[in-house]
Motif scaffolding. Structure first.
Motif, short mmCIF file in Angstrom:
data_model
loop_
_atom_site.label_atom_id
_atom_site.label_comp_id
_atom_site.label_asym_id
_atom_site.label_seq_id
_atom_site.Cartn_x
_atom_site.Cartn_y
_atom_site.Cartn_z
N ASN B 165 58.74 24.67 -27.53
CA ASN B 165 58.26 24.57 -29.04
C ASN B 165 57.08 25.34 -29.17
O ASN B 165 57.04 25.73 -30.29
CB ASN B 165 58.26 23.05 -29.46
CG ASN B 165 59.62 22.21 -29.20
OD1 ASN B 165 60.59 22.71 -29.12
ND2 ASN B 165 59.38 20.98 -29.01
N TRP B 166 56.29 25.34 -28.32
CA TRP B 166 55.16 26.19 -28.70
C TRP B 166 54.92 27.29 -28.06
O TRP B 166 53.85 28.12 -28.00
CB TRP B 166 53.61 25.37 -28.47
CG TRP B 166 53.62 24.70 -27.12
CD1 TRP B 166 53.68 23.30 -26.62
CD2 TRP B 166 53.43 25.47 -25.81
NE1 TRP B 166 53.88 23.11 -25.51
CE2 TRP B 166 53.29 24.35 -24.91
CE3 TRP B 166 53.12 26.54 -25.48
CZ2 TRP B 166 52.78 24.59 -23.29
CZ3 TRP B 166 52.48 26.91 -24.15
CH2 TRP B 166 52.58 25.98 -23.24
N GLY B 167 56.15 27.78 -27.54
CA GLY B 167 56.39 29.22 -26.82
C GLY B 167 55.82 29.44 -25.39
O GLY B 167 55.61 30.34 -25.02
N GLY B 168 56.05 28.21 -24.70
CA GLY B 168 55.54 28.36 -23.41
C GLY B 168 56.78 28.18 -22.44
O GLY B 168 57.89 27.64 -22.77
N GLN B 169 56.50 29.05 -21.29
CA GLN B 169 57.43 28.80 -20.27
C GLN B 169 56.78 28.20 -19.01
O GLN B 169 56.19 28.94 -18.42
CB GLN B 169 58.07 30.14 -19.87
CG GLN B 169 58.67 30.92 -20.91
CD GLN B 169 59.36 32.33 -20.33
OE1 GLN B 169 58.60 33.14 -20.03
NE2 GLN B 169 60.64 32.59 -20.66
N ILE B 282 39.72 26.82 -22.65
CA ILE B 282 40.58 25.41 -22.41
C ILE B 282 41.10 25.09 -23.99
O ILE B 282 39.84 25.03 -24.85
CB ILE B 282 39.37 24.17 -21.98
CG1 ILE B 282 39.14 24.77 -20.58
CG2 ILE B 282 40.27 23.07 -22.03
CD1 ILE B 282 38.00 23.85 -19.82
N GLU B 283 42.10 24.95 -24.21
CA GLU B 283 42.86 24.69 -25.28
C GLU B 283 43.42 23.35 -25.34
O GLU B 283 44.42 22.86 -24.87
CB GLU B 283 43.85 25.83 -25.58
CG GLU B 283 44.90 25.44 -26.86
CD GLU B 283 45.92 26.59 -26.79
OE1 GLU B 283 46.67 26.84 -25.74
OE2 GLU B 283 46.25 27.04 -27.97
N ASP B 284 42.74 22.83 -26.31
CA ASP B 284 43.03 21.24 -26.58
C ASP B 284 44.11 21.13 -27.77
O ASP B 284 43.87 21.64 -29.08
CB ASP B 284 41.95 20.50 -27.20
CG ASP B 284 42.12 19.15 -27.48
OD1 ASP B 284 43.35 18.66 -27.79
OD2 ASP B 284 41.19 18.36 -27.63
N ASP B 285 45.41 20.96 -27.48
CA ASP B 285 46.49 21.09 -28.54
C ASP B 285 46.90 19.64 -28.65
O ASP B 285 48.23 19.39 -29.17
CB ASP B 285 47.60 21.78 -27.92
CG ASP B 285 48.80 22.28 -28.72
OD1 ASP B 285 48.33 22.58 -29.92
OD2 ASP B 285 49.98 21.77 -28.31
N ILE B 286 46.16 18.55 -28.83
CA ILE B 286 46.54 17.26 -28.83
C ILE B 286 47.12 16.86 -30.38
O ILE B 286 48.17 16.30 -30.38
CB ILE B 286 45.38 16.51 -28.73
CG1 ILE B 286 45.98 14.83 -28.67
CG2 ILE B 286 44.59 16.49 -29.79
CD1 ILE B 286 44.69 13.75 -28.14
N CYS B 300 47.55 29.05 -27.93
CA CYS B 300 47.00 30.36 -27.27
C CYS B 300 47.56 30.56 -26.02
O CYS B 300 47.86 31.76 -25.68
CB CYS B 300 45.55 30.00 -27.13
SG CYS B 300 44.51 30.10 -28.73
N LYS B 301 47.84 29.42 -25.21
CA LYS B 301 48.33 29.63 -23.85
C LYS B 301 49.72 30.29 -23.96
O LYS B 301 50.08 31.01 -22.98
CB LYS B 301 48.83 28.09 -23.52
CG LYS B 301 49.66 28.12 -22.22
CD LYS B 301 48.54 27.77 -21.01
CE LYS B 301 49.44 27.80 -19.70
NZ LYS B 301 48.21 27.87 -18.48
N VAL B 309 43.93 30.85 -19.65
CA VAL B 309 44.27 29.64 -20.56
C VAL B 309 44.53 28.33 -19.97
O VAL B 309 45.60 28.30 -19.24
CB VAL B 309 44.87 29.86 -21.76
CG1 VAL B 309 45.12 28.45 -22.78
CG2 VAL B 309 44.71 30.93 -22.58
N LEU B 310 43.89 27.32 -20.14
CA LEU B 310 44.19 25.93 -19.65
C LEU B 310 44.32 25.04 -20.75
O LEU B 310 43.64 24.84 -21.47
CB LEU B 310 42.97 25.33 -18.88
CG LEU B 310 42.41 26.00 -17.11
CD1 LEU B 310 41.79 27.00 -17.45
CD2 LEU B 310 41.97 24.88 -16.36
N GLN B 311 45.78 24.73 -20.72
CA GLN B 311 46.07 23.71 -22.11
C GLN B 311 46.20 22.31 -21.58
O GLN B 311 46.55 22.03 -20.73
CB GLN B 311 47.37 24.14 -22.43
CG GLN B 311 47.84 23.59 -24.06
CD GLN B 311 49.23 24.43 -24.43
OE1 GLN B 311 49.39 25.57 -24.48
NE2 GLN B 311 50.07 23.37 -24.76
#
Lengths: 474, 474
Positions: B165-169, B282-286, B300-301, B309-311
């Protein structure tokens, strides 16, 4: 063999390629990441495969560079032969060994003698489940909401009540609930130290403790112990004369891996000594309830008059490791700081396990369970000791603990316990090598055998396999 | 009044004794510990009583010395009068303010507008309970045993699935399950920094983030933000020219307290900038799932090509705060280290909440719940904004967030928001003062109002009380 672990299969493939000279001595092997991609396995599996080969002396790791082929199998076919154990100290730090042994708690088909956790068979599953369901129904937010930072009040009341057994006069406000004992130890260490300070620990000591200390940028000195009575107070005093120790972190009751228990008068002497010198004591009492004798041993905290003792414990060894319910009793000097750090580092602990535990402890179920568990563990300890005497070389020395769940065994000084661990794992037996229990190398020929696994034919076979390997290597 | 909190009653007693000249200006008050003993209250209650009196300007704390009586009420009866707010900066650090405001999550009868947590009414309690019961029945150790260090595999599968959903693999092996998002952030920070390094954060930012950074011995620089679009990349670049920044820790989606959301093209630019400069993000996506628009914003990840990037995220804001289920996706460079630190600092997270969450996520219940919750939060945000426009002074500036659960409100520059907080709390309304959201003092006249509390007559009364106080103080 389809029962083989994936990482063993990956390691076998690499071993074969080395045998086939695809990679030769001195060649650099693919990075862990590359290996993971190429073989379609996880990063941890790739790591484990390399650790295994490193343990066999086939490859070596060079810092910041990667893994290299070490020996040419054609030239040294007998390298891992009996009587010539490979010394791995120059390639394997004790942290690497810990990582390798504890890559995961679940090692599948193997006979696990390396994990010091209560076996599910001894735990009151049905009653715990009932307490969970009760918690879901009775809690005002059905355990969905945040708990208080200090932890669920009902749980803290129960912990305070339990404190009477070890001589403590504790109120619920004195307690900070944590995610297991390790978090309690880390928060207490952070509350009383700054990076660069020195912490004294027992020798040997549970690896998790010195890893936590090291991860906080603290220095370590090891204090001598007696296998029966734990820390030797006079010898500790001599160490305090030489080293500028800020904190002692000890496990006075049924130390892991020694199984030693400090006599109560020695605890008193220890607290007096540390009070005189204004040195803080962090006391890990995680095994305190698992005594085989008539009375629960007291804790150092019960002799503390000036607030120098921070006591930590949990229900992980005696009731439910997976619930991650532990606590700190930091005392008035450090309570606010430990609570502040708990908020900062993990906000609060999960609500549901706390509420369920509070309910379980409330109605005497815990004491009932503990009685049965102490008896079972005592019996187990005797059976394991008997089997070790039977299958290990004559004269093998081991401890005779009065509580806890581990035996500490001294082997022939020529044996490398990590090598023994690797060989045993290939035979589906897991055991904890002595290297894991010190930042130095003096326990290279020791192993820790947990007797928490229920005694059965498989367990006996595990001890037999270990004994045979030890005989071979002696 | 029996509805008064205990600490308020203790504070009232002290205030009375000051009025009665038992203690006079300059007198040292009993230590917190002594107060706790004398009044038969907990240490935290004693602390809170002093905080309250400090907030009212009656007493002051002197470092390492204690609390002292500050003003003689007979000489200065109008001290806290309207238009002359007491400036507390010299006695109250922002950390003291945070402690005072968040002494506990449960403030009893008060209208809580300071807590950014989903209200139980919006959460699928019954279905979550079913998942818990299913977990107890289906799990091989009935959730009593330790989970894998990296976390329950079924849960990690679900988290990996959600990443689309957020574009991550992302694969399950890329994820480390943690006890909430805060633990994930702390572990990631520890993995990529050493004490003394500098971390860039957004200004304003959630106090928990800079408290965690400070507790690790790291330095902070604040980066300028736009209340709609978040971090201003060009201005960040200028800061990176001047400061030796090792890590950025940002909340690009629905930042707390701003509610801002970085447009996806800006996220891409940010990642490119940081990649060029070899700075870690470090990306906080809470809050990422709590969007009001048509599409989930990317992270961003999803633009990260070189593993910088560490999500981090969790289910605490969208499903069940008390379950403490969060995770880190550290990427191949830092995965092993984050996992190692997880083991060292808390061994594993509690099993039961993980297994229950995995079951809940598995069957589409989460997406169904999120749809309803997004809609409800959007409606709430509009109602709260409307009421603030109605009750606050004309021209009050506030944000109009497209997701998340908080409003950021700028007040008359003469107002001290901590003073407002204290006055509001006496009227049973809790609000978060701006001082909590920066290590500096620039948000002294800002407040954060959470609109997660269900809108009802009490909530409206809370906003009315706040508005009246603001009008009084302007």
């Amino acid at each position: 063999m389809h029962t083989d672990h994936l990482y063993i299969r990956v390691a076998d493939r690499i071993e074969q390629m080395i045998a086939e000279k695809v990679w030769k001595t001195g060649d650099r092997l693919p990075s862990v990441r590359m290996l993971s991609k190429e073989q379609g396995v996880s990063l941890s599996t790739a790591f484990q495969a390399y650790y295994l080969l490193e343990g066999k002396g086939m490859i070596e790791s060079r810092p910041k560079s990667g893994y290299y082929v070490r020996i040419d199998p054609a030239l040294a076919p007998d390298a891992p032969a009996a009587g010539k154990p490979i010394v791995l100290e120059h390639t394997s730090s004790n942290e690497e060994i810990v990582t390798s042994v504890y890559k995961d708690f679940d090692i599948g088909e193997a006979v696990n003698l390396s994990l010091a956790a209560p076996p599910p068979e001894l735990l009151p599953v049905a009653k715990l489940n009932k307490s969970v369901v009760h918690a879901l129904r009775s809690h005002k937010s059905h355990c969905i909401g945040y708990e208080q930072i200090q932890g669920n009040l009902d749980l803290r009341k129960q912990i305070a009540r339990m404190a009477f057994n070890w001589g403590g006069q504790i109120t619920p406000d004195d307690i900070v609930v944590t995610s297991g004992c390790m978090e309690a130890l880390v928060l207490c260490l952070k509350a009383v130290t700054k990076p660069g300070d020195t912490v004294a620990i027992e020798s040997p000591t549970y690896f998790g403790i010195f890893q936590a200390i090291q991860s906080l940028g603290l220095k370590i000195v090891e204090a001598p112990t007696d296998p029966t009575n734990g820390v030797i107070v006079d010898q500790l005093e001599a160490i305090l004369d030489v080293h500028d120790v800020k904190v002692c972190l000890f496990v006075p009751n049924f130390n892991n891996p020694l199984g030693s228990c400090m006599p109560d008068d020695q605890k008193k002497r220890l607290v007096e000594l540390l009070t005189r010198r204004q040195i803080i004591l962090i006391e890990d009492d995680i095994y305190g309830e698992l005594y085989f004798g008539k009375h629960r041993p007291r804790t150092c905290k019960s002799y503390d008059r000036e607030g120098i003792v921070l006591q930590c414990s949990s229900l992980s060894k005696s009731l439910a490791p997976g619930y991650r319910v532990g606590w700190a009793i930091p005392g008035p000097r450090y309570l606010a700081e430990v609570n502040r750090l708990k908020l900062i580092h993990s906000v609060t602990s999960a609500t549901l396990p706390q509420v369920a535990m509070a309910h379980f402890l409330e109605n005497g179920r815990y004491e009932y369970h503990l009685k049965a568990m102490r008896k079972a563990l005592h019996t187990q300890s005797l059976r394991y000791r008997q089997a070790i005497q039977e299958y290990f070389p004559a004269g093998t020395r081991m401890t005779c603990p009065e509580g806890g769940m581990v035996l500490w065994i001294e082997l022939d000084p020529h044996i490398d316990a990590f090598h023994l661990h690797n060989e045993a794992l290939r035979r589906q037996v897991s055991v904890a090598p002595g290297q894991m229990f010190s930042v130095h190398t003096q326990y290279r020929h020791y192993i820790r055998v947990s007797y928490s696994r229920l005694w059965d034919a498989q367990a006996e076979e595990g001890i037999r396999v270990l004994g045979a390997l030890v005989n071979e290597m002696s």
